[in-house]
Write a protein that holds these residues in place. Structure first.
Motif, PDB file in Angstrom:
ATOM      1  N   LEU A 172       2.417   2.565  -3.200  1.00  0.00           N
ATOM      2  CA  LEU A 172       1.495   3.258  -4.111  1.00  0.00           C
ATOM      3  C   LEU A 172       1.041   4.615  -3.568  1.00  0.00           C
ATOM      4  O   LEU A 172       0.204   5.275  -4.161  1.00  0.00           O
ATOM      5  CB  LEU A 172       0.256   2.379  -4.357  1.00  0.00           C
ATOM      6  CG  LEU A 172       0.521   1.026  -4.995  1.00  0.00           C
ATOM      7  CD1 LEU A 172      -0.766   0.212  -5.055  1.00  0.00           C
ATOM      8  CD2 LEU A 172       1.120   1.199  -6.383  1.00  0.00           C
ATOM      9  N   HIS A 173       1.580   5.009  -2.450  1.00  0.00           N
ATOM     10  CA  HIS A 173       1.188   6.264  -1.800  1.00  0.00           C
ATOM     11  C   HIS A 173       1.549   7.462  -2.681  1.00  0.00           C
ATOM     12  O   HIS A 173       2.559   7.450  -3.381  1.00  0.00           O
ATOM     13  CB  HIS A 173       1.900   6.372  -0.444  1.00  0.00           C
ATOM     14  CG  HIS A 173       1.222   7.290   0.515  1.00  0.00           C
ATOM     15  ND1 HIS A 173       1.241   8.654   0.384  1.00  0.00           N
ATOM     16  CD2 HIS A 173       0.502   7.024   1.627  1.00  0.00           C
ATOM     17  CE1 HIS A 173       0.567   9.190   1.378  1.00  0.00           C
ATOM     18  NE2 HIS A 173       0.099   8.223   2.145  1.00  0.00           N
ATOM     19  N   ARG A 230       0.826  -1.209   0.000  1.00  0.00           N
ATOM     20  CA  ARG A 230       0.000   0.000   0.000  1.00  0.00           C
ATOM     21  C   ARG A 230       0.861   1.260   0.000  1.00  0.00           C
ATOM     22  O   ARG A 230       0.566   2.221  -0.714  1.00  0.00           O
ATOM     23  CB  ARG A 230      -0.927   0.008   1.214  1.00  0.00           C
ATOM     24  CG  ARG A 230      -2.046  -1.015   1.097  1.00  0.00           C
ATOM     25  CD  ARG A 230      -2.954  -0.993   2.290  1.00  0.00           C
ATOM     26  NE  ARG A 230      -3.586   0.315   2.439  1.00  0.00           N
ATOM     27  CZ  ARG A 230      -4.238   0.684   3.527  1.00  0.00           C
ATOM     28  NH1 ARG A 230      -4.360  -0.138   4.549  1.00  0.00           N
ATOM     29  NH2 ARG A 230      -4.784   1.874   3.601  1.00  0.00           N
ATOM     30  N   THR A 263      -3.595   7.487   4.874  1.00  0.00           N
ATOM     31  CA  THR A 263      -3.724   8.169   3.586  1.00  0.00           C
ATOM     32  C   THR A 263      -3.228   7.319   2.410  1.00  0.00           C
ATOM     33  O   THR A 263      -3.092   7.811   1.298  1.00  0.00           O
ATOM     34  CB  THR A 263      -2.956   9.506   3.616  1.00  0.00           C
ATOM     35  OG1 THR A 263      -1.602   9.266   4.006  1.00  0.00           O
ATOM     36  CG2 THR A 263      -3.609  10.482   4.591  1.00  0.00           C
ATOM     37  N   ALA A 264      -2.969   6.046   2.683  1.00  0.00           N
ATOM     38  CA  ALA A 264      -2.504   5.138   1.624  1.00  0.00           C
ATOM     39  C   ALA A 264      -3.701   4.563   0.876  1.00  0.00           C
ATOM     40  O   ALA A 264      -4.782   4.419   1.434  1.00  0.00           O
ATOM     41  CB  ALA A 264      -1.687   4.004   2.235  1.00  0.00           C
ATOM     42  N   PRO A 265      -3.505   4.244  -0.399  1.00  0.00           N
ATOM     43  CA  PRO A 265      -4.601   3.624  -1.151  1.00  0.00           C
ATOM     44  C   PRO A 265      -4.965   2.267  -0.558  1.00  0.00           C
ATOM     45  O   PRO A 265      -4.111   1.565  -0.024  1.00  0.00           O
ATOM     46  CB  PRO A 265      -4.036   3.474  -2.559  1.00  0.00           C
ATOM     47  CG  PRO A 265      -2.610   3.816  -2.501  1.00  0.00           C
ATOM     48  CD  PRO A 265      -2.292   4.398  -1.176  1.00  0.00           C
ATOM     49  N   GLU A 266      -6.247   1.934  -0.650  1.00  0.00           N
ATOM     50  CA  GLU A 266      -6.704   0.607  -0.210  1.00  0.00           C
ATOM     51  C   GLU A 266      -6.225  -0.416  -1.232  1.00  0.00           C
ATOM     52  O   GLU A 266      -6.248  -0.172  -2.430  1.00  0.00           O
ATOM     53  CB  GLU A 266      -8.230   0.574  -0.110  1.00  0.00           C
ATOM     54  CG  GLU A 266      -8.785   1.402   1.033  1.00  0.00           C
ATOM     55  CD  GLU A 266      -8.404   0.876   2.403  1.00  0.00           C
ATOM     56  OE1 GLU A 266      -8.268  -0.359   2.570  1.00  0.00           O
ATOM     57  OE2 GLU A 266      -8.214   1.698   3.317  1.00  0.00           O
ATOM     58  N   LEU A 267      -5.799  -1.547  -0.732  1.00  0.00           N
ATOM     59  CA  LEU A 267      -5.292  -2.592  -1.602  1.00  0.00           C
ATOM     60  C   LEU A 267      -5.440  -3.916  -0.865  1.00  0.00           C
ATOM     61  O   LEU A 267      -5.024  -4.038   0.284  1.00  0.00           O
ATOM     62  CB  LEU A 267      -3.809  -2.332  -1.910  1.00  0.00           C
ATOM     63  CG  LEU A 267      -3.084  -3.272  -2.834  1.00  0.00           C
ATOM     64  CD1 LEU A 267      -3.642  -3.178  -4.247  1.00  0.00           C
ATOM     65  CD2 LEU A 267      -1.598  -2.953  -2.846  1.00  0.00           C
TER      66      LEU A 267
END
Length: 171
Positions: free
Chosen positions: A64-65, A61, A135-139
């Motif tokens: 990809l931040h 995750r 604040t990281a994308p969900e994965l």
């Protein structure tokens, strides 16, 4: 249980396993293999569960931040995790059950240093990695092509530690 909750549970088990092994090192006498081997195997199992989860749940995750600092933190921690794993692997190769019993004082000192390294690492993860996850994308956690064969390492570690020999002696 969410992936993050599972990861935190694995983190807690790694800490507990590290503390249990460190507590066993407080004894100046070599413990019976029936006590030492399962304690060593516990930390090996915990590490073999924790490291792939960390890679698949946390680093994936953060890589990809949107913030380059978060990505750099993930890369730095992943490199440190690889170094910790290599140190653990070298430890198991060096400190067979026979070697640990033969030079108990040196083995104890080595284990205490490694335990402190793991415990410090876990504290730093909570302080430096976890804040970025908000604040990281969900994965979804997935195994990536080229991932290490952790299960294969587990069987090798089991052999190095003599886990099955102890189980046979108990039977």
């Amino acid at each position: 249980m969410t992936a993050i909750e599972r990861w935190k549970s694995e983190q807690a088990e790694l800490l507990a396993a590290s503390l249990a092994l460190r507590d066993l090192m407080a004894d100046s006498e070599v413990p019976q293999p029936a006590r030492l081997v399962p304690t060593r195997w516990r930390i090996a199992r915990a590490l073999l569960r924790y490291l792939p989860s960390t890679d698949r749940i946390i680093y994936a995750r953060l890589r990809l931040h949107a913030d380059p600092q978060a990505r750099a933190t993930a890369v730095r921690f992943a490199a440190e995790a690889e170094a910790i794993y290599q140190a653990f692997e070298q430890h198991l190769n060096r400190w067979t059950p026979e070697a640990a019993a033969t030079d108990w004082a040196s083995y104890r000192a080595h284990v205490r240093r490694q335990a402190m390294m793991v415990e410090d690492r876990l504290r730093r993860e909570n302080a430096e990695l976890l804040p970025w996850l908000a604040t990281a994308p969900e994965l979804a956690p997935v195994r990536a092509p080229g991932d290490r064969n952790w299960a294969g390492d587990g069987w090798r570690f089991r052999d190095l530690l003599g886990v099955d020999e102890i189980a046979t002696e108990r039977a």
